[in-house]
Design an enzyme around this catalytic site. Structure first.
Site, PDB file in Angstrom:
ATOM      1  N   LEU A 232      36.157  86.173 -37.934  1.00  0.00           N
ATOM      2  CA  LEU A 232      36.595  87.376 -38.630  1.00  0.00           C
ATOM      3  C   LEU A 232      36.742  87.168 -40.130  1.00  0.00           C
ATOM      4  CD1 LEU A 232      37.524  90.310 -38.507  1.00  0.00           C
ATOM      5  CD2 LEU A 232      39.835  89.488 -37.997  1.00  0.00           C
ATOM      6  N   HIS A 233      36.035  87.992 -40.908  1.00  0.00           N
ATOM      7  CA  HIS A 233      36.110  87.901 -42.371  1.00  0.00           C
ATOM      8  C   HIS A 233      35.652  89.195 -43.013  1.00  0.00           C
ATOM      9  CE1 HIS A 233      31.886  86.982 -41.524  1.00  0.00           C
ATOM     10  NE2 HIS A 233      31.598  87.274 -42.786  1.00  0.00           N
ATOM     11  N   PHE A 234      36.175  89.424 -44.202  1.00  0.00           N
ATOM     12  CA  PHE A 234      35.737  90.499 -45.084  1.00  0.00           C
ATOM     13  C   PHE A 234      35.166  89.844 -46.336  1.00  0.00           C
ATOM     14  CE2 PHE A 234      39.048  92.177 -42.429  1.00  0.00           C
ATOM     15  CZ  PHE A 234      38.751  93.508 -42.211  1.00  0.00           C
TER      16      PHE A 234
END
Length: 436
Positions: A232-234
């Site tokens: 999970l990453h932005f």
């Protein structure tokens, strides 16, 4: 199973050959983080969309929000240390003549002469695989700081602070698209798969609001929509020019009730069909509407991209189908030859080109043709929109733990499982799904 071949973007200097790497260095894994002291920035939870800054006197800046100055300063320091694969500030950029102002960048440093990797594109929700590259393998020198909610209800920055829990980290992207390109990795030690939940989205929106700079936007790519790392990453970076999608006309979508004051519109006269969320009595109201929409798409296996703009006050959501078309051989070869992967930045109008000849001849017609391949058809979009609005109206908010509990692996074809799963939150017919 639908797959495409593409070269993965290198976001960390520890990415190549990282499978199975042990420690022997300061990394972001369980072996190092619990005994480390990392820079820490704490923020106050915002109770309104726009509110006055309340910054500790030791970190208060005159006119520039402290986080904005901190991020830029730390990013430039990593540049001086030579941690990036190339100097993105030397990349040529131009505004393509025309009505939309699409932005083209020539970024030859992102072109990797390596064997393409096969990526599955027919499954938006996939389990985290610790054997593949993930952000626990990143070296701590690539981390700018932790980004955590304050327990004392104040903004402060500590150069060294012990790590007590799984931290939210902001790290450089070593293959930057633009100035200040960083990654936000929520709860890095929890090894969450690339799947939005309300908590992680709210964290990203707080980062946008805390930066307080309209040139700083955050983006998210789901699996199947050109995310190549299932952790999970932005992403986020600075661009002084407005994104073309930010200038596109919109039309309000009629709602039975504007829950929490959130307004939803659909894009008009733009090559990619999408929804725009804005307003809300609180940042959390806006987050809940967008988060419920993202979860709806994830649960129904529809790839999508998200752009967080206007300091967290406006969010764009794009269901897309480009990778599906590519896997099925339905994308024009001329477009494929440019090797452009239409993820959130490209969809928003900032098109990264890897070859000089493509940059020199870039036109509005080319940009429109590329992005039109990304978009759902009008009929498909309207159906997906209907179910998104139902998800928003239901207003169910799930934490990451609750979200994980709803994900059930099924080896049967997706459309079969949806037809028979009466506990699924919404049911779309096969025309709205990426089918195996």
């Amino acid at each position: 199973m639908l797959t495409i071949k593409r070269c993965p973007t290198i976001v960390s200097n520890y990415q190549e050959g990282a499978e199975g790497v042990g420690c022997g260095r300061n990394c972001l894994g369980e072996c190092c983080v619990p005994v480390s002291k990392l820079p820490l920035y704490t923020f106050r939870r915002r109770h309104t969309i726009v509110e006055e800054k309340h910054v500790d006197k030791d970190v208060e800046m005159a006119d520039t929000p402290f986080l904005d100055s901190l991020l830029i300063g730390q990013w430039e320091e990593r540049m001086q240390r030579g941690l990036f694969r190339y100097d993105v500030t030397t990349c040529e950029t131009k505004v393509i003549p025309g009505n939309y102002g699409f932005i083209a960048q020539l970024n030859e440093g992102r072109h990797l002469k390596k064997r393409p990797t096969e990526f599955r594109v027919d499954k938006v929700q996939q389990d985290f695989d610790p054997s593949k590259f993930n952000f626990t393998k990143v070296g701590q020198e690539e981390v700018l700081f932790r980004f955590e909610e304050s327990e004392e209800d104040k903004v402060q920055y500590l150069e060294k602070a012990p790590v007590l829990d799984s931290p939210n980290v902001i790290a450089i992207n070593v293959s930057p698209i633009e100035y200040g390109h960083v990654l936000l990795v929520p709860r890095v030690l929890d090894c969450l798969p690339q799947r939005i939940d309300h908590d992680s989205l709210l964290l990203a929106m707080h980062l946008a609001a805390e930066a307080g700079n309209p040139s700083f936007r955050l983006g998210y790519n789901s699996l199947g929509a050109f995310a190549t790392i299932n952790h999970l990453h932005f992403q986020a970076y600075y661009l002084a020019l407005p994104f073309p999608v930010e200038k596109a006309p919109t039309k309000r979508v009629p709602l039975k009730s504007e829950k929490g004051g959130v307004k939803i519109s659909k894009l008009c006269n733009y090559p990619v069909r999408g929804l725009v969320f804005e307003g809300g009595n609180t940042l959390e109201d806006l987050c809940n509407a967008v988060g419920s929409s993202c979860i709806c798409l994830q649960d129904n296996n529809i790839p999508y991209n998200v752009l967080i703009a206007d300091c967290g006050k406006r969010v764009f959501l794009f269901p897309q189908c480009y990778a599906e078309k590519q896997a099925l051989g339905e994308v024009d070869q001329e477009i494929l030859d440019t090797q452009v992967n239409p993820a959130v930045w490209e969809i928003s109008g900032h098109i990264v080109l890897k070859r000089k000849q493509d940059f020199d001849r870039a036109s509005e017609d080319y940009a429109w043709k590329l992005l039109a391949e990304v978009s759902l058809s009008e009929e498909r979009f309207e159906e997906v929109k209907t179910y998104i609005l139902e998800a928003v109206a239901s207003g169910e908010v799930q934490t990451e733990e609750e979200e994980e509990a709803t994900v059930v692996e099924d080896e049967d074809p997706l459309h079969h499982s949806l037809k028979n799963n009466h506990d699924a939150p919404v049911h779309l017919n096969e025309g709205c799904l990426v089918l195996p």
